[in-house]
Write an enzyme that holds these catalytic residues in place. Structure first.
Site, PDB file in Angstrom:
ATOM      1  CG  ASP A  14      14.919  40.457 -19.035  1.00 58.11           C
ATOM      2  OD1 ASP A  14      13.952  39.760 -18.661  1.00 58.11           O
ATOM      3  OD2 ASP A  14      16.051  40.339 -18.533  1.00 58.11           O
ATOM      4  CG  HIS A  46      23.925  39.922 -17.363  1.00 62.82           C
ATOM      5  ND1 HIS A  46      24.400  38.745 -17.887  1.00 62.82           N
ATOM      6  CD2 HIS A  46      22.694  39.610 -16.889  1.00 62.82           C
ATOM      7  CE1 HIS A  46      23.507  37.796 -17.746  1.00 62.82           C
ATOM      8  NE2 HIS A  46      22.445  38.289 -17.128  1.00 62.82           N
ATOM      9  CD  GLU A 100      25.257  39.916 -21.372  1.00 67.66           C
ATOM     10  OE1 GLU A 100      26.004  39.874 -20.385  1.00 67.66           O
ATOM     11  OE2 GLU A 100      24.630  38.918 -21.797  1.00 67.66           O
ATOM     12  CG  ASN A 140      28.213  38.682 -17.765  1.00 63.19           C
ATOM     13  OD1 ASN A 140      27.216  38.926 -17.088  1.00 63.19           O
ATOM     14  ND2 ASN A 140      28.176  38.653 -19.085  1.00 63.19           N
TER      15      ASN A 140
HETATM   16  C1  GLP Z   1      19.523  36.333 -17.389  1.00 61.75           C
HETATM   17  C2  GLP Z   1      18.336  37.314 -17.492  1.00 61.75           C
HETATM   18  C3  GLP Z   1      18.221  38.163 -16.273  1.00 61.75           C
HETATM   19  C4  GLP Z   1      18.477  37.313 -15.048  1.00 61.75           C
HETATM   20  C5  GLP Z   1      19.921  36.909 -14.987  1.00 61.75           C
HETATM   21  C6  GLP Z   1      20.289  35.938 -13.888  1.00 61.75           C
HETATM   22  O1  GLP Z   1      20.344  36.434 -18.501  1.00 61.75           O
HETATM   23  N1  GLP Z   1      18.383  38.181 -18.654  1.00 61.75           N
HETATM   24  O2  GLP Z   1      16.945  38.749 -16.259  1.00 61.75           O
HETATM   25  O3  GLP Z   1      18.150  38.030 -13.894  1.00 61.75           O
HETATM   26  O4  GLP Z   1      20.383  36.469 -16.256  1.00 61.75           O
HETATM   27  O5  GLP Z   1      19.763  34.663 -14.122  1.00 61.75           O
HETATM   28  P1  GLP Z   1      19.730  33.533 -13.038  1.00 61.75           P
HETATM   29  O6  GLP Z   1      18.897  34.018 -11.910  1.00 61.75           O
HETATM   30  O7  GLP Z   1      19.114  32.337 -13.704  1.00 61.75           O
HETATM   31  O8  GLP Z   1      21.145  33.286 -12.613  1.00 61.75           O
END
Ligand code: GLP
Length: 241
Positions: free
Chosen positions: A66, A135, A140, A133
């Protein structure tokens, strides 16, 4: 799905690293698609270290899950993260790295371009983190399970997580990103979903013990054979069995 529960963050990073390392060793031109954020920082350190020693980065093609909409070198971009946590730390260059250009004016055209890249580049590994959440990428809650690469709006909890992770004011955090859909994510030969910490325990419980529902996007991965979920004990703490 295969579920691997390890002791802590370090073991989650090490386990994931070993799987990726073996694929890189075995394949002629492995294609590794990375995620960013807090969860894979330890994994990135191990990869950078290995690439400076006996693991060959010059045969690896990198892609990304992403990218946020915003200026290329904004503190939160995947582009900047990949450079700071990998490419700037390694003395040699990968065979290729194709990322989503989140600063592109014509974002629909950029989505089309990257979709074409994905359609023509079979991924060996897709690394994923999990949102609080549930995702994955920016799929989402509410996203249809047949999604393909698209421009997503973030939930408020995701905007807050981004602001926290990159130490920026909530008003400076991006609220949109281009993300692979479920379709492209699951096209990878192996999908590695990493989760650490008690703040993700509720999401993990929903992924593994709840219904398979768009209310918890990652629940869709539960009955997929190519998914390995690697989580630590804190993230697993609310599981029933
Ligand atoms: C973000 C990104 C994801 C990531 C996830 C978890 O919004 N879009 O690619 O894997 O949320 O993030 P984190 O590892 O900082 O908790």
């Amino acid at each position: 799905m295969e579920l691997i529960i390890v002791k802590n963050y370090e073991e989650m990073s090490e386990k994931t690293f070993k799987i990726i390392k073996n694929v890189i060793k075995d394949k002629e031109n492995p294609v590794i698609s990375m995620t960013t954020g807090g969860t894979p920082r330890g994994l990135f350190k191990k990869l950078a270290n290995a690439f400076n020693n006996d693991l060959d980065i010059e045969k690896v093609k990198f892609l990304n899950l992403d990218e946020y909409i915003g200026e290329k070198n904004a503190p939160y971009t995947v582009y900047r993260y990949m450079n700071e946590n990998l490419f700037d730390l390694v003395s040699k260059k990968p065979l290729s790295w194709d990322y989503i250009h989140g600063d592109e004016k014509n974002i629909e055209k950029e989505i089309e371009r990257y979709k074409n890249v994905l359609d023509n580049t079979k991924r060996d590994i897709q690394v994923l983190g999990l949102g609080v959440n549930g995702h994955i990428g920016a799929n989402e809650p509410g996203t249809a399970f047949d999604s393909t690469i698209f421009l997503a709006n973030h939930d408020q909890s995701t905007i807050e997580s981004t602001a926290n992770e990159y130490n920026i004011d909530i008003s400076d955090a991006p609220n949109q990103m281009v993300t692979m859909g479920f379709k492209e994510i699951l096209e990878a030969d192996k999908v590695l979903l990493m989760v650490s910490g008690s703040k993700k325990a509720e999401a993990v419980k929903n992924v593994l013990d709840g219904p398979i529902s768009t209310a918890c996007p990652a629940s869709y991965l539960r009955d997929k054979d190519n998914v390995i979920m690697i989580i630590d004990e804190d993230a697993a703490s609310l599981l029933e069995k």
